[in-house]
Design a protein around this motif. Sequence first.
Motif, PDB file in Angstrom:
ATOM      1  N   ILE A  42       5.740  10.500  -0.300  1.00 22.68           N
ATOM      2  CA  ILE A  42       5.053   9.226  -0.479  1.00 22.68           C
ATOM      3  C   ILE A  42       5.436   8.306   0.674  1.00 22.68           C
ATOM      4  O   ILE A  42       6.610   8.218   1.044  1.00 22.68           O
ATOM      5  CB  ILE A  42       5.495   8.578  -1.809  1.00 22.68           C
ATOM      6  CG1 ILE A  42       5.015   9.433  -2.981  1.00 22.68           C
ATOM      7  CG2 ILE A  42       4.959   7.160  -1.929  1.00 22.68           C
ATOM      8  CD1 ILE A  42       5.736   9.121  -4.264  1.00 22.68           C
TER       9      ILE A  42
ATOM     10  N   HIS B 232       8.050   3.334   4.707  1.00 22.27           N
ATOM     11  CA  HIS B 232       9.227   3.875   4.014  1.00 22.27           C
ATOM     12  C   HIS B 232       8.830   5.211   3.429  1.00 22.27           C
ATOM     13  O   HIS B 232       7.841   5.296   2.712  1.00 22.27           O
ATOM     14  CB  HIS B 232       9.671   2.939   2.883  1.00 22.27           C
ATOM     15  CG  HIS B 232      10.354   1.720   3.366  1.00 22.27           C
ATOM     16  ND1 HIS B 232      11.715   1.621   3.492  1.00 22.27           N
ATOM     17  CD2 HIS B 232       9.847   0.540   3.786  1.00 22.27           C
ATOM     18  CE1 HIS B 232      12.029   0.426   3.948  1.00 22.27           C
ATOM     19  NE2 HIS B 232      10.915  -0.257   4.135  1.00 22.27           N
ATOM     20  N   LEU B 233       9.598   6.229   3.725  1.00 23.79           N
ATOM     21  CA  LEU B 233       9.253   7.575   3.265  1.00 23.79           C
ATOM     22  C   LEU B 233      10.061   7.956   2.025  1.00 23.79           C
ATOM     23  O   LEU B 233      11.279   7.786   2.003  1.00 23.79           O
ATOM     24  CB  LEU B 233       9.589   8.576   4.373  1.00 23.79           C
ATOM     25  CG  LEU B 233       8.454   9.518   4.785  1.00 23.79           C
ATOM     26  CD1 LEU B 233       7.343   8.719   5.427  1.00 23.79           C
ATOM     27  CD2 LEU B 233       8.963  10.586   5.718  1.00 23.79           C
TER      28      LEU B 233
ATOM     29  N   MET C 111       0.845  -1.192   0.000  1.00 19.09           N
ATOM     30  CA  MET C 111       0.000   0.000   0.000  1.00 19.09           C
ATOM     31  C   MET C 111       0.880   1.242   0.000  1.00 19.09           C
ATOM     32  O   MET C 111       1.886   1.298   0.703  1.00 19.09           O
ATOM     33  CB  MET C 111      -0.882   0.002   1.261  1.00 19.09           C
ATOM     34  CG  MET C 111      -1.835   1.177   1.335  1.00 19.09           C
ATOM     35  SD  MET C 111      -2.570   1.329   2.971  1.00 19.09           S
ATOM     36  CE  MET C 111      -3.736  -0.018   2.971  1.00 19.09           C
ATOM     37  N   ILE C 112       0.491   2.208  -0.814  1.00 16.79           N
ATOM     38  CA  ILE C 112       1.275   3.436  -0.926  1.00 16.79           C
ATOM     39  C   ILE C 112       0.371   4.614  -0.597  1.00 16.79           C
ATOM     40  O   ILE C 112      -0.734   4.712  -1.124  1.00 16.79           O
ATOM     41  CB  ILE C 112       1.816   3.593  -2.367  1.00 16.79           C
ATOM     42  CG1 ILE C 112       2.825   2.502  -2.659  1.00 16.79           C
ATOM     43  CG2 ILE C 112       2.439   4.969  -2.552  1.00 16.79           C
ATOM     44  CD1 ILE C 112       3.073   2.324  -4.131  1.00 16.79           C
TER      45      ILE C 112
ATOM     46  N   GLY D 163       5.388   4.472   1.782  1.00 17.03           N
ATOM     47  CA  GLY D 163       5.185   3.067   1.447  1.00 17.03           C
ATOM     48  C   GLY D 163       4.893   2.298   2.722  1.00 17.03           C
ATOM     49  O   GLY D 163       5.519   2.538   3.752  1.00 17.03           O
TER      50      GLY D 163
END
Lengths: 338, 338, 338, 338
Positions: free
Chosen positions: A38, A29-30, A1-2, A40
């Motif tokens: 975004i 995760h940026l 998912m993002i 993650g």
Amino acid sequence: MIIIMKPDASAAAIDHIVNFIRQNGLETHLSTGHEVTIIGVVGDKTALADKNLEIAEGVDRILPVTESYKLTNKKFHPEPTIVKVGNTSIGGNNLVIMSGPCAVESAEQVMETAVAIKKAGAQILRGGAYKPRTSPYSFQGMEEDGLRLMKEAREATGLPVVCEVTSQAAIDAAVKYVDMLQIGARNMQNFFLLKEAGKTKLPVLLKRGLSATIEEWLNAAEYILAEGNPNVVLCERGIRTFETATRNTLDLSAVPVIRSKSHLPIIVDPSHATGVRDYVKPLALAAVAAGADGLMIETHPHPEKALSDGPQSLTFPQFEELCNTLRPVAALMGKPLA
Amino acid sequence: MIIIMKPDASAAAIDHIVNFIRQNGLETHLSTGHEVTIIGVVGDKTALADKNLEIAEGVDRILPVTESYKLTNKKFHPEPTIVKVGNTSIGGNNLVIMSGPCAVESAEQVMETAVAIKKAGAQILRGGAYKPRTSPYSFQGMEEDGLRLMKEAREATGLPVVCEVTSQAAIDAAVKYVDMLQIGARNMQNFFLLKEAGKTKLPVLLKRGLSATIEEWLNAAEYILAEGNPNVVLCERGIRTFETATRNTLDLSAVPVIRSKSHLPIIVDPSHATGVRDYVKPLALAAVAAGADGLMIETHPHPEKALSDGPQSLTFPQFEELCNTLRPVAALMGKPLA
Amino acid sequence: MIIIMKPDASAAAIDHIVNFIRQNGLETHLSTGHEVTIIGVVGDKTALADKNLEIAEGVDRILPVTESYKLTNKKFHPEPTIVKVGNTSIGGNNLVIMSGPCAVESAEQVMETAVAIKKAGAQILRGGAYKPRTSPYSFQGMEEDGLRLMKEAREATGLPVVCEVTSQAAIDAAVKYVDMLQIGARNMQNFFLLKEAGKTKLPVLLKRGLSATIEEWLNAAEYILAEGNPNVVLCERGIRTFETATRNTLDLSAVPVIRSKSHLPIIVDPSHATGVRDYVKPLALAAVAAGADGLMIETHPHPEKALSDGPQSLTFPQFEELCNTLRPVAALMGKPLA
Amino acid sequence: MIIIMKPDASAAAIDHIVNFIRQNGLETHLSTGHEVTIIGVVGDKTALADKNLEIAEGVDRILPVTESYKLTNKKFHPEPTIVKVGNTSIGGNNLVIMSGPCAVESAEQVMETAVAIKKAGAQILRGGAYKPRTSPYSFQGMEEDGLRLMKEAREATGLPVVCEVTSQAAIDAAVKYVDMLQIGARNMQNFFLLKEAGKTKLPVLLKRGLSATIEEWLNAAEYILAEGNPNVVLCERGIRTFETATRNTLDLSAVPVIRSKSHLPIIVDPSHATGVRDYVKPLALAAVAAGADGLMIETHPHPEKALSDGPQSLTFPQFEELCNTLRPVAALMGKPLA
């Protein structure tokens, strides 16, 4: 998912999302870009189901990365599924043709049809006993009497039979008579019916809804598989578009798309898709060339007297000619017609 | 009914059709043109239903002249129908707002919502207890427990309640608790369910299917009326198109079209149509200006915690603000909000 | 830009993509999940345009994060654009009504119409001199003679005029006569025409294509703005769906969607969208309530004699009545009709 | 033409219509039914074009009986048209494959492609020099330089070439270099361009518009034929639907529908329709089995480096393998690949 943040999302908003996800046991995760940030999300996303992150402050939109269907997904089940129906099977190195009238009308009609289609090359007899009709004033089907006639035809010819079910009561009756249940296009997202069909453990022919995406179709199949019933065959039968020259638009791309996303067999119904007898043969040939595992073709001893969908039904000589034309193409595609 | 013959239809073929029609007790009128012959059919066309004249020799196509729906047809029932639901009514000189959560989740949620929407101006409480969800892994609803919570909210606030039903079992439960049954978009052509809803004689809210034409929608309503239940309210909730900026495309033309073809009331659901909270208010205003008899608006005490469709739900302050903005427009349209 | 790798992508494939992106001067962020690896790309993505990363080994799909339209994008130009056309302007705190015949037919027709619509409340005169018609045997327009008649009507009434252009030759003629160019639905992706219209620096009314997404529509507008012409007004006029009760399906959601994504003004044409005179008024009201900046309404002195689209044209008394009904709604929406 | 009167139409209204039609030199036939009166119109209907009878008092609707396209209509020209392009011809007992890159990029690319596709079995070289692109920031084509490269490839290999034209200027340039003009999907109703293409008398490949009905497509072809140019080949390339698994939905029904309504040849482009390389082969096979006269297949020496539509392009080995797989199917269908 993002998770894609808005260009003007504050650092506090980003922190809030990141912390929320971590509190739910997942990792983030940026990616901080020129225009947007975004996030993650890594881990079991079911922990975030129904959390409605879309409306958290600073969030622009959320993109799923993995499909919601799992049991029908080729990624987790790469081998093609072969569904056994009576003494035949769908999804292997053979072409299966289901044929018969749109609606069961009489013992003679069904028996005569079963004998004729078997002789021509069909392996499964179809016939509707519960008819979903747009108008309440159209013929609605013979119901259990129709199922009984189908069973008699099977006993006489050995052809397994498939009948549409439209309610719990229809399923309760059908399990006594048929080899395969059909869920029609209008009921593709009748989730109650899908679950009940799943519970029977009978093979299920699941037609694509008139405006269903392929993803929704696979999710509908997932309802059946989730009940412990892996015996699902998909059937493309045309989708609704603006074109009026045919009743629906047959989406033959569905054949390779399903092949790439799922392990379930897929057959094609050019009769309902076009609604026009003259277009059935070219599209049946096209479906086989596209790699379909089978066909559903409407036939009737006297199409002009059929109580339902006569204009798209083939006569027996037309059906025999179709089978003969299909034979070499099916052989070329590695799926010979028995 | 008009039968258009092919340009090369023989005189014998034309005679055959004319005789066939007369044998069925109807009259014909022949127009012989430069290119084609046209046969007008006069009389009760049900005598020709299922005769499949389309495939008789020489016939090009058949055009229906009259609609297949009769009980829902304005031509035979010019006065608008007013449907009474609890202590309110839909279809008269007032605007009715149904509001509440997509899914019933808890006693507090339902009760809090009922109180807030009543205060803001809504007349009917909505809430789903049986949720048709694309994926079997999404929340499927509280079922009968949810219906019970809806009834408690009615007892506390006096607001009549409407709940979706998705099966015979759901109808059997719902009749004990609710004031109005809802048939959802995915079940619009679940003809079995339509008949069973008709038999209850409860008011029925019939949502338009995702890819249903207006004619099919009126035929679906006909199934309910044909069971002796005239209390049907139609609900436009968006159709499926290629556009992806909104979940569906709200077809507001349906309001004047239904008004010209049927006597049944029509309401609009901008929440499900758009799937985006920010678009609900402008489209709610537009629906009222187009002449709708009512609105269905999703609200939730805490949209970000909703188990279903949170992103399109309004908070209570947003809903109150919407009602206040609607009020003068509704008054201008001759349908004031109480 | 986000690159989603296939579940079975090798470490070498991932390295290859990461290196390729870095060689093109951008940065990457890796998210390694249970099922898939995701590569976030940070930097100026134009460096990767046309690199076809979609088919690199191991790549499943690529998701864009930012929109391809820039000049029309509200993110980079938050203030609403106001387009000046003659002595009126579109996009501010006023409602603008464009009206007139589908096709220019005669001096009397145009002059009579200009006087009547001005009196009723319209600010801009429309009239087609170059008519795109489905059949080559339909009336194709008066061409430059028609433009001249429009200019004469402007000189007599002071109303600025808008005319459709369909070719370079039509643009070359139109710039001599009109205040605003119209690009019709069928030419929305005639990119050559968009550029030429942009170069004129005249205001351009850009109709949405029959099957254009909102994103494509904004990209079409981008072609005009990219030529240094910021004076673009968008016009929603119905999209093509399966519904046949109206000529097209008016997508009023486009009004709030455009409002949230772009700074350009948007008007609505209910005449072409529905093709039915009786549906024009309710949808004109709905468009204003949805927040549109203006309307385009077809009128004709004698609709039954119109050479094009008569059935959807209003007579002058009908138009005057429409304006009077719109007035209080427009005032409520903060966009009074002058 | 058939005029259906409203149920409540007065005798005076019916008389008025009948007299009006007779005054225009046509005959009428009246069918007076239980519910409605129907007026059949016999004679040359062009006398009634643009009379807007739809809005005359008492008229419910008007149904056309004959098609508006004449020159493209099979009824008036039953023999199939064979279009000669260079040294090959389309529409006879052979399968024609057009192949090449989406966009011309360099001399090496075009020459290398021409040699490779000729060797594999293609008869015509395609390549875009004027590229209609959704965004103004995408590669727009090499224009006349690209046409020149195409001509050089023809001189070297003998393959005739087809290039898309998007404006008068592009046509003026193309006639100096190419054997066949292509009108793309986005310009299918650019009627100005259709007329200009017609005037060149060069063969024209007319792609179906993204949301064009088959009837509109044939009317677009009619524009070309009406200029005295009978050399039109139709190309189905996918229509726009709600499905997102493929770029468009390839409508293979169009092949038998066109075959039944027109004498013009029809080919199929599975590359643009699906946008996915893996789906090209099954749909190419399906198109041939459906009876198509030819295929348009995108190829590129290095798809991952293509400036346009790389993800759908085949490599040369893939194209060769496709031709070899097509060969026996084409032979079975009576249209062998040379």
